[in-house]
Design an enzyme around this catalytic site. Sequence first.
Site, PDB file in Angstrom:
ATOM      1  N   ASN A  10       0.866  -1.176   0.000  1.00  0.00           N
ATOM      2  CA  ASN A  10       0.000   0.000   0.000  1.00  0.00           C
ATOM      3  C   ASN A  10       0.906   1.229   0.000  1.00  0.00           C
ATOM      4  O   ASN A  10       1.490   1.567   1.027  1.00  0.00           O
ATOM      5  CB  ASN A  10      -0.901  -0.018   1.251  1.00  0.00           C
ATOM      6  CG  ASN A  10      -1.771   1.221   1.342  1.00  0.00           C
ATOM      7  OD1 ASN A  10      -1.818   2.027   0.408  1.00  0.00           O
ATOM      8  ND2 ASN A  10      -2.463   1.395   2.463  1.00  0.00           N
ATOM      9  N   HIS A  99      -9.748   1.373   4.783  1.00  0.00           N
ATOM     10  CA  HIS A  99      -8.489   1.604   5.508  1.00  0.00           C
ATOM     11  C   HIS A  99      -8.756   2.580   6.662  1.00  0.00           C
ATOM     12  O   HIS A  99      -9.524   3.529   6.516  1.00  0.00           O
ATOM     13  CB  HIS A  99      -7.421   2.162   4.559  1.00  0.00           C
ATOM     14  CG  HIS A  99      -6.051   2.076   5.155  1.00  0.00           C
ATOM     15  ND1 HIS A  99      -5.610   2.941   6.134  1.00  0.00           N
ATOM     16  CD2 HIS A  99      -5.039   1.189   4.948  1.00  0.00           C
ATOM     17  CE1 HIS A  99      -4.380   2.593   6.492  1.00  0.00           C
ATOM     18  NE2 HIS A  99      -4.004   1.538   5.787  1.00  0.00           N
ATOM     19  N   GLU A 169      -5.481  -4.732  10.641  1.00  0.00           N
ATOM     20  CA  GLU A 169      -4.440  -3.738  10.904  1.00  0.00           C
ATOM     21  C   GLU A 169      -4.775  -2.991  12.197  1.00  0.00           C
ATOM     22  O   GLU A 169      -5.606  -2.074  12.179  1.00  0.00           O
ATOM     23  CB  GLU A 169      -4.384  -2.706   9.769  1.00  0.00           C
ATOM     24  CG  GLU A 169      -4.065  -3.280   8.415  1.00  0.00           C
ATOM     25  CD  GLU A 169      -3.501  -2.220   7.458  1.00  0.00           C
ATOM     26  OE1 GLU A 169      -2.401  -2.437   6.965  1.00  0.00           O
ATOM     27  OE2 GLU A 169      -4.159  -1.192   7.232  1.00  0.00           O
ATOM     28  N   GLY A 232       2.802  -1.125   4.325  1.00  0.00           N
ATOM     29  CA  GLY A 232       2.826   0.292   3.973  1.00  0.00           C
ATOM     30  C   GLY A 232       4.239   0.767   3.701  1.00  0.00           C
ATOM     31  O   GLY A 232       4.812   0.518   2.640  1.00  0.00           O
TER      32      GLY A 232
HETATM   33  P1  13P Z   1       2.877   0.503   7.716  1.00  0.00           P
HETATM   34  O1  13P Z   1       3.371  -0.802   7.155  1.00  0.00           O
HETATM   35  O2  13P Z   1       3.627   1.682   7.215  1.00  0.00           O
HETATM   36  O3  13P Z   1       2.751   0.430   9.205  1.00  0.00           O
HETATM   37  O4  13P Z   1       1.386   0.712   7.149  1.00  0.00           O
HETATM   38  C1  13P Z   1       0.475  -0.315   7.284  1.00  0.00           C
HETATM   39  C2  13P Z   1      -0.722   0.035   6.493  1.00  0.00           C
HETATM   40  O5  13P Z   1      -1.470   0.926   6.854  1.00  0.00           O
HETATM   41  C3  13P Z   1      -0.943  -0.710   5.250  1.00  0.00           C
HETATM   42  O6  13P Z   1      -2.226  -0.498   4.771  1.00  0.00           O
END
Ligand code: 13P
Length: 250
Positions: A10, A99, A169, A232
Amino acid sequence: MYSKKYFIANWKMNGEPKDLDRIYKIEKFLKNFKKKINLNCIFCLPFTLLGLINHKKISVIKIGSQNIAASSIDYGAFTGSVSAKMVRQLGCKYTIIGHSENRNEGETDKDINKKIEFASSKNLKAILCVGETFNEFKNKKSFNKVKSQIYSAFKDNKRHLGNIVIAYEPIWSIGTGLIPEKVYLDSFFKKIKDLIRKDFKKNVPVLYGGSVSSKNISSLKNIDCCDGFLIGGASLKTQNFIDIIKKYYI
Ligand code: 13P
């Protein structure tokens, strides 16, 4: 248990046209790796880059958007919105829906429920994000929160369940380097899977997202019942992303 693992990038609000080269490099890596592994690798890009991908240069990697409009019509007076149909026309196979960064901006459970329907009706698979705040985690409300998000998203969408991938998440884990303990995640993933199997008679893939990196993948890969990762920050660096996959399959 799913044998086919998901590695979903992402990029959020990042990336210039020239950065698409990173995806072609990762494609090359995967092509050589592909004989030994079985994976779904998806890059969810900002709308500005979706039309610029050279689909002739990718066959292993699939492309997704990071959201779609909460509107059932394909075209119309929705300034700033992009419909499922428009995304699909650009060759996307997936879209992120729900999200926490969008929920935080006012996207409701009702919008998310509808977006799953609109995505499925255009043959886009939905990557449904769920997760709790740190306060909810501290107060042992994580499972109830996620359960209610899943119920609300699945309501009247039973026929679309084959089109959904869930990404758990924890909001407090996104971009913070904080990750729940393995014992907690083992039981949490099992509870989500059991819930969906029991109440919806389906085996929906469930992924983990939140601070996944090449440094912690060796321990995250052992989470019971976890079908992959939504990544992310670490997905923006070509070598990091490659290392995550390499270390997963060591
Ligand atoms: P990070 O991997 O930067 O913590 O982000 C996770 C995320 O929100 C993926 O959708």
